[in-house]
Design a protein around this motif. Sequence first.
Motif, PDB file in Angstrom:
ATOM      1  N   VAL A 155     -88.106 -12.174   9.895  1.00  0.00           N
ATOM      2  CA  VAL A 155     -88.026 -11.186  10.970  1.00  0.00           C
ATOM      3  C   VAL A 155     -87.722  -9.843  10.319  1.00  0.00           C
ATOM      4  O   VAL A 155     -87.201  -9.780   9.203  1.00  0.00           O
ATOM      5  N   GLU A 156     -88.060  -8.771  11.000  1.00  0.00           N
ATOM      6  CA  GLU A 156     -87.770  -7.469  10.415  1.00  0.00           C
ATOM      7  C   GLU A 156     -87.491  -6.443  11.499  1.00  0.00           C
ATOM      8  O   GLU A 156     -87.840  -6.639  12.661  1.00  0.00           O
ATOM      9  N   VAL A 157     -86.850  -5.373  11.068  1.00  0.00           N
ATOM     10  CA  VAL A 157     -86.587  -4.237  11.942  1.00  0.00           C
ATOM     11  C   VAL A 157     -86.712  -2.973  11.105  1.00  0.00           C
ATOM     12  O   VAL A 157     -86.315  -2.947   9.943  1.00  0.00           O
ATOM     13  N   THR A 158     -87.312  -1.949  11.693  1.00  0.00           N
ATOM     14  CA  THR A 158     -87.418  -0.638  11.054  1.00  0.00           C
ATOM     15  C   THR A 158     -86.603   0.335  11.884  1.00  0.00           C
ATOM     16  O   THR A 158     -86.684   0.339  13.114  1.00  0.00           O
ATOM     17  N   PHE A 159     -85.799   1.152  11.204  1.00  0.00           N
ATOM     18  CA  PHE A 159     -84.925   2.087  11.917  1.00  0.00           C
ATOM     19  C   PHE A 159     -84.616   3.285  11.033  1.00  0.00           C
ATOM     20  O   PHE A 159     -84.926   3.295   9.841  1.00  0.00           O
ATOM     21  N   THR A 160     -84.010   4.272  11.641  1.00  0.00           N
ATOM     22  CA  THR A 160     -83.581   5.475  10.933  1.00  0.00           C
ATOM     23  C   THR A 160     -82.082   5.372  10.691  1.00  0.00           C
ATOM     24  O   THR A 160     -81.313   5.130  11.628  1.00  0.00           O
ATOM     25  N   ALA A 161     -81.667   5.570   9.442  1.00  0.00           N
ATOM     26  CA  ALA A 161     -80.232   5.549   9.128  1.00  0.00           C
ATOM     27  C   ALA A 161     -79.538   6.646   9.923  1.00  0.00           C
ATOM     28  O   ALA A 161     -80.117   7.711  10.164  1.00  0.00           O
ATOM     29  N   PRO A 162     -78.308   6.392  10.339  1.00  0.00           N
ATOM     30  CA  PRO A 162     -77.577   7.412  11.098  1.00  0.00           C
ATOM     31  C   PRO A 162     -77.472   8.734  10.334  1.00  0.00           C
ATOM     32  O   PRO A 162     -77.453   8.758   9.105  1.00  0.00           O
ATOM     33  N   GLU A 163     -77.414   9.814  11.075  1.00  0.00           N
ATOM     34  CA  GLU A 163     -77.257  11.146  10.473  1.00  0.00           C
ATOM     35  C   GLU A 163     -75.819  11.369   9.995  1.00  0.00           C
ATOM     36  O   GLU A 163     -75.592  12.140   9.070  1.00  0.00           O
ATOM     37  N   ASN A 164     -74.867  10.707  10.646  1.00  0.00           N
ATOM     38  CA  ASN A 164     -73.459  10.876  10.280  1.00  0.00           C
ATOM     39  C   ASN A 164     -73.123  10.022   9.063  1.00  0.00           C
ATOM     40  O   ASN A 164     -73.257   8.793   9.115  1.00  0.00           O
ATOM     41  N   PRO A 165     -72.667  10.659   7.963  1.00  0.00           N
ATOM     42  CA  PRO A 165     -72.254   9.879   6.803  1.00  0.00           C
ATOM     43  C   PRO A 165     -71.103   8.944   7.165  1.00  0.00           C
ATOM     44  O   PRO A 165     -70.324   9.218   8.076  1.00  0.00           O
ATOM     45  N   GLY A 166     -71.033   7.832   6.469  1.00  0.00           N
ATOM     46  CA  GLY A 166     -69.950   6.882   6.703  1.00  0.00           C
ATOM     47  C   GLY A 166     -70.391   5.462   6.435  1.00  0.00           C
ATOM     48  O   GLY A 166     -71.478   5.206   5.921  1.00  0.00           O
ATOM     49  N   ARG A 167     -69.523   4.533   6.810  1.00  0.00           N
ATOM     50  CA  ARG A 167     -69.769   3.109   6.613  1.00  0.00           C
ATOM     51  C   ARG A 167     -70.078   2.454   7.953  1.00  0.00           C
ATOM     52  O   ARG A 167     -69.328   2.626   8.912  1.00  0.00           O
ATOM     53  N   TYR A 168     -71.149   1.690   7.971  1.00  0.00           N
ATOM     54  CA  TYR A 168     -71.606   0.992   9.169  1.00  0.00           C
ATOM     55  C   TYR A 168     -71.708  -0.490   8.815  1.00  0.00           C
ATOM     56  O   TYR A 168     -72.383  -0.847   7.846  1.00  0.00           O
ATOM     57  N   GLU A 169     -71.081  -1.334   9.599  1.00  0.00           N
ATOM     58  CA  GLU A 169     -71.067  -2.758   9.294  1.00  0.00           C
ATOM     59  C   GLU A 169     -72.346  -3.434   9.769  1.00  0.00           C
ATOM     60  O   GLU A 169     -72.816  -3.191  10.876  1.00  0.00           O
ATOM     61  N   PHE A 170     -72.898  -4.299   8.911  1.00  0.00           N
ATOM     62  CA  PHE A 170     -73.981  -5.176   9.345  1.00  0.00           C
ATOM     63  C   PHE A 170     -73.494  -6.611   9.227  1.00  0.00           C
ATOM     64  O   PHE A 170     -72.602  -6.924   8.430  1.00  0.00           O
ATOM     65  N   LEU A 171     -74.077  -7.492  10.049  1.00  0.00           N
ATOM     66  CA  LEU A 171     -73.601  -8.867  10.120  1.00  0.00           C
ATOM     67  C   LEU A 171     -74.658  -9.774  10.706  1.00  0.00           C
ATOM     68  O   LEU A 171     -75.645  -9.314  11.260  1.00  0.00           O
ATOM     69  N   CYS A 172     -74.403 -11.067  10.570  1.00  0.00           N
ATOM     70  CA  CYS A 172     -75.166 -12.086  11.286  1.00  0.00           C
ATOM     71  C   CYS A 172     -74.280 -12.534  12.431  1.00  0.00           C
ATOM     72  O   CYS A 172     -73.127 -12.921  12.217  1.00  0.00           O
ATOM     73  N   SER A 173     -74.812 -12.485  13.653  1.00  0.00           N
ATOM     74  CA  SER A 173     -74.000 -12.839  14.821  1.00  0.00           C
ATOM     75  C   SER A 173     -74.191 -14.280  15.273  1.00  0.00           C
ATOM     76  O   SER A 173     -73.633 -14.692  16.287  1.00  0.00           O
ATOM     77  N   PHE A 174     -74.972 -15.086  14.516  1.00  0.00           N
ATOM     78  CA  PHE A 174     -75.121 -16.505  14.834  1.00  0.00           C
ATOM     79  C   PHE A 174     -73.759 -17.177  14.680  1.00  0.00           C
ATOM     80  O   PHE A 174     -72.935 -16.747  13.866  1.00  0.00           O
TER      81      PHE A 174
END
Length: 190
Positions: A155-174
């Motif tokens: 599966v895939e997703v294409t997106f634009t990284a946020p403009e605000n610098p910082g740390r954003y958490e990614f995870l698996c929600s299963f």
Amino acid sequence: MEPGPEEMITPTGQIVKKEEWEQQQKTVSQSLKNQPPASDNIRTIDITGTDQMKFVVDKEGERIDAGDAIKTFNDKSYPMLNHIQAKPGEQLRIRLRTLSQLKPEMMAHNWVLLDQRVDAQGFVNAANRENDYIPPGKEENIIANTGLAGDGETVEVTFTAPENPGRYEFLCSFMAHFAAGMRGQLIVQS
């Protein structure tokens, strides 16, 4: 309700005929193979979800921070994905495949990027099979996410990284994957 002998439960909890599911997966796989090469302005990051409930990569790459290697059932070792670095406004494509020996209803993965200051534990606590592991009413907390992928699926997703610098958490929600450490950070910096 239990599936019949010619049926199975999909990662989203639906009961379908095995033959229909396999045909659907072949169609999805073929459509991914037939896609034109990624545009030069979209950075593609290939990630694998494992039975050990970890995000791994084939190798550490440019602006990819990986940690200790884990060995999967196919006897290959992969470094665990810790961080992805991106520039503000950078176009990213996350391509997630699942490598598993388990049935999809028992082991599937997704990739969910949360906005800053979102309580990740609260988010996954509200996720369940009935809502495809994306909690209702929490969609505004998501920057980008893939669907679920069982063994051999991508599966895939294409997106634009946020403009605000910082740390954003990614995870698996299963179920239970976040607690097992299937998470990391997108670090946005100039």
